[in-house]
Write a protein that holds these residues in place. Structure first.
Motif, PDB file in Angstrom:
ATOM      1  N   ARG A 426       0.837  -1.428   0.207  1.00 46.58           N
ATOM      2  CA  ARG A 426      -0.374   0.094   0.142  1.00 46.58           C
ATOM      3  C   ARG A 426       1.041   0.906  -0.271  1.00 46.58           C
ATOM      4  NH1 ARG A 426      -2.179   3.870   3.680  1.00 46.58           N
ATOM      5  NH2 ARG A 426      -1.282   2.615   5.266  1.00 46.58           N
ATOM      6  N   SER A 427       0.358   2.230  -0.622  1.00 45.53           N
ATOM      7  CA  SER A 427       1.031   3.344  -0.544  1.00 45.53           C
ATOM      8  C   SER A 427       1.838   4.402   0.421  1.00 45.53           C
ATOM      9  CB  SER A 427       1.106   4.547  -1.981  1.00 45.53           C
ATOM     10  OG  SER A 427       1.301   5.639  -2.331  1.00 45.53           O
ATOM     11  N   GLU A 428       2.491   4.114   0.793  1.00 43.38           N
ATOM     12  CA  GLU A 428       2.905   4.825   1.962  1.00 43.38           C
ATOM     13  C   GLU A 428       3.548   6.107   1.970  1.00 43.38           C
ATOM     14  OE1 GLU A 428       1.581   4.352   5.329  1.00 43.38           O
ATOM     15  OE2 GLU A 428       1.379   2.356   5.680  1.00 43.38           O
ATOM     16  N   GLY A 429       3.911   6.318   1.040  1.00 43.86           N
ATOM     17  CA  GLY A 429       5.212   8.152   0.318  1.00 43.86           C
ATOM     18  C   GLY A 429       3.368   9.168   0.374  1.00 43.86           C
ATOM     19  N   LEU A 430       3.658  10.006  -0.358  1.00 39.50           N
ATOM     20  CA  LEU A 430       2.981  11.046  -0.247  1.00 39.50           C
ATOM     21  C   LEU A 430       1.593  10.894  -1.545  1.00 39.50           C
ATOM     22  CD1 LEU A 430       4.949  14.777   0.361  1.00 39.50           C
ATOM     23  CD2 LEU A 430       3.147  12.975   1.558  1.00 39.50           C
ATOM     24  N   GLY A 431       1.917   9.465  -2.089  1.00 35.96           N
ATOM     25  CA  GLY A 431       0.870   9.196  -3.320  1.00 35.96           C
ATOM     26  C   GLY A 431       1.689   9.391  -4.319  1.00 35.96           C
ATOM     27  N   GLY A 432       0.961   8.017  -4.908  1.00 37.91           N
ATOM     28  CA  GLY A 432       1.752   8.444  -6.726  1.00 37.91           C
ATOM     29  C   GLY A 432       1.339   9.290  -7.483  1.00 37.91           C
ATOM     30  N   PRO A 433       2.419   8.785  -8.764  1.00 40.29           N
ATOM     31  CA  PRO A 433       1.904   9.898  -9.455  1.00 40.29           C
ATOM     32  C   PRO A 433      -0.124   9.728 -10.363  1.00 40.29           C
ATOM     33  CG  PRO A 433       3.238   8.660 -10.109  1.00 40.29           C
ATOM     34  CD  PRO A 433       3.053   8.351  -8.811  1.00 40.29           C
ATOM     35  N   SER A 434      -0.076  11.364 -10.210  1.00 35.42           N
ATOM     36  CA  SER A 434      -1.242  10.949 -10.199  1.00 35.42           C
ATOM     37  C   SER A 434      -1.627  10.324 -12.306  1.00 35.42           C
ATOM     38  CB  SER A 434      -1.615  12.539 -11.085  1.00 35.42           C
ATOM     39  OG  SER A 434      -2.992  12.856 -11.747  1.00 35.42           O
ATOM     40  N   SER A 435      -3.065   9.819 -12.624  1.00 34.86           N
ATOM     41  CA  SER A 435      -2.821   9.319 -13.760  1.00 34.86           C
ATOM     42  C   SER A 435      -2.942  10.797 -15.352  1.00 34.86           C
ATOM     43  CB  SER A 435      -4.200   8.226 -14.237  1.00 34.86           C
ATOM     44  OG  SER A 435      -5.354   9.925 -13.787  1.00 34.86           O
ATOM     45  N   SER A 436      -3.207  12.308 -14.522  1.00 39.72           N
ATOM     46  CA  SER A 436      -2.665  12.905 -15.830  1.00 39.72           C
ATOM     47  C   SER A 436      -2.267  13.762 -14.523  1.00 39.72           C
ATOM     48  CB  SER A 436      -4.350  13.548 -16.046  1.00 39.72           C
ATOM     49  OG  SER A 436      -4.675  13.531 -14.725  1.00 39.72           O
ATOM     50  N   PRO A 437      -1.176  15.308 -15.673  1.00 36.89           N
ATOM     51  CA  PRO A 437      -0.446  15.667 -14.765  1.00 36.89           C
ATOM     52  C   PRO A 437      -1.513  16.769 -13.852  1.00 36.89           C
ATOM     53  CG  PRO A 437      -0.872  15.819 -17.458  1.00 36.89           C
ATOM     54  CD  PRO A 437      -1.595  14.759 -16.765  1.00 36.89           C
ATOM     55  N   ALA A 438      -0.673  17.045 -12.766  1.00 37.13           N
ATOM     56  CA  ALA A 438      -1.985  18.708 -11.401  1.00 37.13           C
ATOM     57  C   ALA A 438      -1.831  19.368 -12.180  1.00 37.13           C
ATOM     58  CB  ALA A 438      -1.444  18.205 -10.552  1.00 37.13           C
ATOM     59  N   ARG A 439      -3.326  20.016 -12.592  1.00 39.17           N
ATOM     60  CA  ARG A 439      -3.609  21.258 -13.180  1.00 39.17           C
ATOM     61  C   ARG A 439      -3.351  22.312 -11.898  1.00 39.17           C
ATOM     62  NH1 ARG A 439     -10.101  21.054 -13.699  1.00 39.17           N
ATOM     63  NH2 ARG A 439      -9.681  19.930 -12.051  1.00 39.17           N
ATOM     64  N   LYS A 440      -2.107  23.965 -12.135  1.00 40.15           N
ATOM     65  CA  LYS A 440      -2.441  24.445 -11.490  1.00 40.15           C
ATOM     66  C   LYS A 440      -3.170  25.178 -11.568  1.00 40.15           C
ATOM     67  CE  LYS A 440       2.707  23.638 -11.057  1.00 40.15           C
ATOM     68  NZ  LYS A 440       4.141  24.108 -11.525  1.00 40.15           N
ATOM     69  N   LEU A 441      -3.201  26.359 -10.484  1.00 39.28           N
ATOM     70  CA  LEU A 441      -3.831  27.246 -10.599  1.00 39.28           C
ATOM     71  C   LEU A 441      -3.461  28.390 -11.573  1.00 39.28           C
ATOM     72  CD1 LEU A 441      -4.102  28.241  -6.747  1.00 39.28           C
ATOM     73  CD2 LEU A 441      -5.580  26.454  -7.907  1.00 39.28           C
ATOM     74  N   ALA A 442      -4.723  29.422 -12.529  1.00 43.66           N
ATOM     75  CA  ALA A 442      -4.511  29.912 -13.036  1.00 43.66           C
ATOM     76  C   ALA A 442      -4.087  31.343 -12.594  1.00 43.66           C
ATOM     77  CB  ALA A 442      -6.306  30.531 -14.084  1.00 43.66           C
ATOM     78  N   GLY A 443      -4.624  31.760 -11.319  1.00 47.68           N
ATOM     79  CA  GLY A 443      -4.244  32.989 -10.586  1.00 47.68           C
ATOM     80  C   GLY A 443      -2.563  32.791 -10.564  1.00 47.68           C
ATOM     81  N   GLY A 505     -19.955  18.857   2.210  1.00 46.56           N
ATOM     82  CA  GLY A 505     -20.604  19.624   0.662  1.00 46.56           C
ATOM     83  C   GLY A 505     -20.149  21.098   0.514  1.00 46.56           C
ATOM     84  N   GLY A 506     -20.448  20.237  -0.691  1.00 44.36           N
ATOM     85  CA  GLY A 506     -20.329  21.791  -1.376  1.00 44.36           C
ATOM     86  C   GLY A 506     -18.937  21.698  -2.144  1.00 44.36           C
ATOM     87  N   ARG A 507     -18.091  23.098  -2.367  1.00 45.29           N
ATOM     88  CA  ARG A 507     -16.761  22.935  -2.903  1.00 45.29           C
ATOM     89  C   ARG A 507     -16.612  24.388  -2.970  1.00 45.29           C
ATOM     90  NH1 ARG A 507     -16.248  23.042  -9.426  1.00 45.29           N
ATOM     91  NH2 ARG A 507     -17.798  24.983 -10.384  1.00 45.29           N
ATOM     92  N   ILE A 508     -15.380  25.147  -3.179  1.00 48.50           N
ATOM     93  CA  ILE A 508     -14.595  25.668  -2.925  1.00 48.50           C
ATOM     94  C   ILE A 508     -13.632  25.656  -4.066  1.00 48.50           C
ATOM     95  CG2 ILE A 508     -12.983  27.130  -1.654  1.00 48.50           C
ATOM     96  CD1 ILE A 508     -13.208  26.262   0.783  1.00 48.50           C
ATOM     97  N   THR A 509     -13.870  26.966  -5.632  1.00 50.55           N
ATOM     98  CA  THR A 509     -12.689  26.786  -6.660  1.00 50.55           C
ATOM     99  C   THR A 509     -12.545  28.132  -6.339  1.00 50.55           C
ATOM    100  OG1 THR A 509     -15.214  27.934  -7.434  1.00 50.55           O
ATOM    101  CG2 THR A 509     -14.705  25.948  -7.673  1.00 50.55           C
ATOM    102  N   ILE A 510     -10.998  28.166  -6.843  1.00 48.73           N
ATOM    103  CA  ILE A 510     -10.181  29.173  -7.192  1.00 48.73           C
ATOM    104  C   ILE A 510      -9.938  29.244  -8.467  1.00 48.73           C
ATOM    105  CG2 ILE A 510      -7.978  29.682  -7.293  1.00 48.73           C
ATOM    106  CD1 ILE A 510      -7.588  28.999  -4.341  1.00 48.73           C
ATOM    107  N   ASP A 511     -10.188  30.033  -9.141  1.00 44.38           N
ATOM    108  CA  ASP A 511      -9.819  30.734 -10.895  1.00 44.38           C
ATOM    109  C   ASP A 511     -11.407  29.651 -11.420  1.00 44.38           C
ATOM    110  OD1 ASP A 511      -8.822  33.495 -10.258  1.00 44.38           O
ATOM    111  OD2 ASP A 511      -6.953  31.399 -10.732  1.00 44.38           O
ATOM    112  N   GLY A 512     -12.376  29.226 -10.656  1.00 44.32           N
ATOM    113  CA  GLY A 512     -12.945  27.903 -11.329  1.00 44.32           C
ATOM    114  C   GLY A 512     -12.602  26.611 -11.129  1.00 44.32           C
ATOM    115  N   VAL A 513     -11.143  26.429 -10.708  1.00 44.31           N
ATOM    116  CA  VAL A 513     -10.911  24.922 -10.802  1.00 44.31           C
ATOM    117  C   VAL A 513     -11.663  24.548  -9.293  1.00 44.31           C
ATOM    118  CG1 VAL A 513      -8.816  23.766 -10.786  1.00 44.31           C
ATOM    119  CG2 VAL A 513      -8.607  25.385 -11.928  1.00 44.31           C
ATOM    120  N   ASP A 514     -12.074  23.641  -8.589  1.00 41.39           N
ATOM    121  CA  ASP A 514     -12.612  23.368  -7.784  1.00 41.39           C
ATOM    122  C   ASP A 514     -11.233  22.554  -6.826  1.00 41.39           C
ATOM    123  OD1 ASP A 514     -13.441  21.519  -5.304  1.00 41.39           O
ATOM    124  OD2 ASP A 514     -14.166  20.346  -6.644  1.00 41.39           O
ATOM    125  N   ILE A 515     -10.504  23.692  -5.669  1.00 39.53           N
ATOM    126  CA  ILE A 515      -9.720  22.960  -5.337  1.00 39.53           C
ATOM    127  C   ILE A 515      -9.744  21.478  -4.355  1.00 39.53           C
ATOM    128  CG2 ILE A 515      -9.145  25.179  -4.445  1.00 39.53           C
ATOM    129  CD1 ILE A 515     -10.383  24.338  -1.262  1.00 39.53           C
TER     130      ILE A 515
END
Length: 693
Positions: A426-443, A505-515
Motif C-alpha cells: 500500500r502506498s505510504e509516500g505522499l501518493g503515487g503520480p497522478s494519472s494525468s498532470p496536476a492542474r495548476k491555478l490560473a491565478g 458538502g459543496g465546493r471551493i473553487t479558485i479561478d473556477g478550479v475545484d481545489i
C-alpha cells in the motif's frame, strides 16, 4: 522550535491552528493545558503475532541481503556444529593412547578383548572393542595436533562468515528503519489536522522518536541472533541424530517445555510492554505540555499540580516497566533450569552407553557439547523475549500511526524523493503520480484570483455543524475582511481554503478550479499566510525571511525586510540579520517575530494572501506603518484578512460579518455602518465601556 507562524507551502503537520472555541471538544486524550490529566489514547490490546508478522514484512525490500545473510549463516553454523564432532576424535585419540600404554606391545587387541571377556568384564571388553588402539603405543600428539588445527580453522572461518552475515543484516535493518522513518514523516504530512487535535503532541513525538528507535534496537539486536539461533538448532539436531538418535530424542523433550514457559510468560508480559510504551508517550506528552506552558504554570502557581501529575504518570510508567521487565526476565532463569536438567539426563544416559560399549567417549563428549549448543539458542531466544515484546509493542504503535485515517482528496499527492512509498503493498509516500498532470491555478501575482465558496457545509464534529450552505465570492484583487465574534468560524473559513480540512458538502473553487481536484501542494504554493501565532524555526533572521522563497536574491530579502520594517530593528541587534532565533524565540519580542513572518510572506509574493490577526502583536505606530506595507502586499492579489480590531480593515473592498458559521452581513465599511446591523454593533463595541451587570 518555537511556536511559529506559517507562510507559504505550509505542511498540515504544522498547519493553521483552529481557534479553541471553533474546535470540537474531544474526549479522553485531548490536551487540557499544563497540569491537567491526559486520558488514554485509545490504544488497543497488543497483538504480538499480527504486529510481529507485519514488522517482518517490512523487511521484504531487503530480501536479497537477508537471503545472503541466511546463506552465510548456514555456512557459519555448519562449520561450527562440525567442530565438536571432530574434536571428539581428538578425545578418542587421547583415550586410545592412554589405553594402549596400559598393555604390552606383544599383545594384540583381540587377545586383550578375549581376556577381558574371560574374566567376566564384558563392559570393559565392549569399551576396548570400540577403541582403535595399538597395545604398547602411547598418545599420538601429532594426530591430536592436526585435529585441533582443523577445528581451529573451522571456527575461524565460521567466525568470518558470521561477521560478514552480521554486517549485512545490520545494513538491512538500518535501511528498513530508514524507510519506516520516511513513511512516518510522509504520513504526518498526510494526516488531517483533526488527528493532531485529538492526539497530544508529546504522544505523537513519542511514536515518531522513541518507538521507532526501540524498533530499530530490537531488530538490530535480535534479528541476527534469532537467525543464528534457528540455524544452530537445525544444525545441532542433525548432528545429534547422526551421533545418537536415542539421546537426540531425549534432548528434544526440552523443546515443548521451553515453548510452554515462553508462551505463558510472554502472553502476560506483552500487555505490560504495550502499557509501558503507552505510559511513556503519555509522560512525554505531559512533560512537553508543561514545558511549553512553563510561564503559564508559574503565573498561576500550578507547579504543585504539574509535579503531582508528573509523579502520577511517572509512577504508572515505573509500574508498567518494572512488571514487564520482571515477568519477562523470569524466562531466562527457567530456561537455564530446563537446560541443566537436560544436560544431566544426557550425561547419565551417555555415560551408561559408553560403559556398555554402545558409544565412544568422544561421541558422548561431542553430544554433551551439542546439548549445550542446542539449549543455548533456546535460552538466547528466551533472554530476548522482553526485548522482542518491547519492540513489537513499539512497532504496533508506529503501525497505528501509519494506519490512521488520512486526508481525503481526489488527486493523490506527489511522493517525496527517496521514499519507497510502500508498506505491505500500500502506498505510504505522499501518493503515487497522478494519472494525468496536476492542474495548476490560473491565478498568479498579476493574473486572476477569483475565490468562490459554493454551498459549503463543514463541521469538526458530525453532531455539531459549524458552517451550513455558505456561499461567497472574492473577486480578483479584492481584499476581503472577515469579522465576527470569537468562535464564529472566521479561521475555519481560511482553513478550508488551504485544504487543512475537507468539506462535508459543496465546493471551493479558485479561478473556477475545484481545489478538491488538485493536490494540496498545488493549492498552497499559490497562497501566502501570516498567522496571529508566529512560527519561526531555530535559525537566523535571514534564514527565517528567506524561508518564504528559498531562491530569492539577497537584494530581494533586504527589500522585503525594509518594506515590513524588519530592517529597522535588525540593526539594533548585535549580529544583525545573522542573529539566531533561540529555541523559545525569547531574544526578539513578539511584535518583532510577527514582523519577520510578515516579511517572509512579503518575499513569497503569493497569488492569494491570508492574514489572520497579522498585526495583533505590534504596537499602534508600527501597525499603522504595516498597514501601508500590507496594502502594497495586497496589491494585485486576492486577500483574506481576519481581524478583531475593525479599524484595521476599514479600507477592505468587502467585509463579511460571520456569526455561528454563517455570513450575516456583507459590504464595505460605509455600507455596513449605515445599515446599523451586526457590523455596526461590533464597531461601536470597540469604543464602548465595559458592560456592567
Amino acid at each position: 522550535m518555537t511556536d511559529q507562524n506559517t507562510t507559504q507551502n505550509t505542511d498540515d503537520a504544522k498547519g493553521l491552528p483552529v481557534k479553541a472555541n471553533e474546535r470540537p471538544k474531544h474526549g479522553p486524550g485531548r490536551q487540557m493545558g499544563p497540569g491537567h490529566g491526559m486520558g488514554g489514547t485509545g490504544e488497543k490490546a497488543a497483538n504480538f503475532g499480527v504486529s510481529a508478522r507485519r514488522l517482518i514484512r517490512n523487511l521484504r525490500p531487503q530480501r536479497a541481503a537477508i537471503i545472503t545473510a541466511i546463506v552465510l549463516g548456514t555456512l557459519s553454523v555448519a562449520l561450527a556444529v562440525v567442530g565438536p564432532k571432530i574434536l571428539g576424535l581428538a578425545t578418542d585419540k587421547m583415550l586410545e593412547g592412554i589405553i594402549g600404554m596400559q598393555f604390552p606391545a606383544t599383545a594384540t587387541k583381540e587377545q586383550l578383548i578375549q581376556g577381558a571377556e574371560a574374566q567376566g568384564n564384558t563392559e570393559f571388553a565392549d569399551l576396548l572393542r570400540n577403541l582403535d588402539f595399538i597395545p604398547g603405543q602411547g598418545i599420538d600428539f601429532g594426530a591430536i595436533g592436526t585435529i585441533l588445527l582443523i577445528v581451529l580453522g573451522l571456527y575461524v572461518v565460521s567466525f568470518a562468515f558470521s561477521y560478514i552475515q552480521g554486517w549485512i543484516l545490520n545494513g538491512a535493518v538500518q535501511r528498513t528503519i530508514y524507510d519506516m522513518r520516511q513513511r512516518v514523516a510522509a504520513k504526518l504530512d498526510r494526516l488531517p489536522l483533526s488527528y493532531y487535535d485529538r492526539q497530544p503532541r508529546g504522544e505523537v513525538l513519542s511514536r515518531v522518536t522513541n518507538d521507532i528507535d526501540n524498533v530499530s534496537q530490537t531488530l538490530q539486536q535480535t534479528l541476527s541472533q534469532l537467525l543464528n539461533s534457528l540455524l544452530m538448532v537445525i544444525g545441532v539436531l542433525i548432528m545429534m541424530f547422526w551421533i545418537s538418535p536415542t539421546l537426540a530424542l531425549v534432548a528434544l523433550l526440552s523443546i515443548p517445555v521451553a515453548m510452554v514457559i515462553t508462551a505463558v510468560i510472554g502472553k502476560r508480559s506483552q500487555k505490560l510492554f504495550a502499557q509501558n510504551w503507552k505510559s511513556t508517550g503519555e509522560l512525554n506528552a505531559h512533560i512537553e505540555e508543561a514545558f511549553t506552558g512553563h510561564a503559564l504554570v508559574k503565573v498561576f502557581g500550578r507547579q504543585k499540580e504539574v509535579e503531582a501529575e508528573f509523579a502520577k504518570r511517572n509512577e504508572e510508567l515505573y509500574k508498567a516497566g518494572f512488571g514487564a521487565q520482571f515477568i519477562s526476565g523470569i524466562i531466562m532463569p527457567l530456561m537455564f533450569f530446563v537446560g541443566n536438567l537436560n544436560y544431566v539426563v544426557i550425561a547419565v544416559i551417555g555415560g551408561l552407553r559408553v560403559a556398555t560399549g554402545q558409544m565412544n567417549i568422544g561421541d558422548v563428549q561431542a553430544f554433551i557439547q551439542y546439548s549445550r549448543q542446542f539449549t543455548q539458542p533456546l535460552t538466547q531466544v528466551a533472554s530476548m523475549a522482553n526485548l522482542m515484546q518491547s519492540g513489537v509493542a513499539s512497532a504496533e504503535r508506529v503501525f497505528e500511526l501509519l494506519d490512521a485515517e488520512e486526508m481525503t482528496g481526489l488527486v493523490p499527492e506527489r511522493a517525496p524523493r527517496g521514499t519507497s512509498g510502500h508498506d505491505e503493498g500500500r502506498s505510504e509516500g505522499l501518493g503515487g503520480p497522478s494519472s494525468s498532470p496536476a492542474r495548476k491555478l490560473a491565478g498568479d501575482a498579476q493574473g486572476p484570483g477569483r475565490i468562490a465558496f459554493e454551498h459549503v457545509d463543514f463541521s469538526y464534529s458530525p453532531d455539531k455543524p459549524l458552517i451550513h450552505d455558505l456561499s461567497l465570492v472574492a473577486e480578483p484583487d479584492q481584499t476581503v475582511a472577515i469579522v465576527g465574534p470569537t468562535g464564529a468560524g472566521k479561521t475555519t473559513l481560511v482553513n478550508l481554503i488551504m485544504r487543512f480540512y475537507d468539506l462535508d458538502g459543496g465546493r471551493i473553487t479558485i479561478d473556477g478550479v475545484d481545489i478538491a481536484s488538485l493536490p494540496r501542494g498545488e493549492v498552497r504554493q499559490n497562497i501566502g499566510m501570516v498567522l496571529q501565532d508566529t512560527w519561526l524555526f531555530g535559525g537566523t533572521i535571514w534564514d527565517n525571511i528567506a524561508y518564504g522563497r528559498p531562491d530569492a536574491t539577497p537584494d530581494e530579502i533586504i527589500e522585503a525586510a525594509r518594506a515590513t520594517f524588519v530592517d529597522r530593528f535588525v540593526h539594533s541587534l548585535p549580529d544583525g540579520y545573522d542573529t539566531v532565533i533561540d529555541e523559545e524565540g525569547s531574544n526578539v519580542s513578539a511584535g518583532e517575530k510577527q514582523l519577520i513572518t510578515i516579511a517572509r510572506a512579503f518575499l513569497a509574493d503569493p497569488a492569494l494572501l491570508i492574514l489572520d490577526e497579522a498585526t495583533s502583536s505590534v504596537d499602534t505606530r508600527t501597525e499603522l506603518l504595516l498597514q501601508h506595507a500590507m496594502a502594497a502586499l495586497r496589491t494585485g492579489r486576492t486577500s483574506f484578512v481576519i481581524a478583531h480590531r475593525l479599524s484595521t480593515i476599514r479600507d477592505a473592498d468587502l467585509i463579511l460579518v460571520m456569526e455561528d458559521g454563517s455570513i450575516v452581513e456583507k459590504g464595505n465599511h460605509e455600507e455596513l455602518i449605515a445599515a446599523e446591523g451586526a457590523y455596526y454593533d461590533l464597531y461601536q463595541s470597540q469604543f464602548a465601556a465595559a458592560i456592567e451587570e
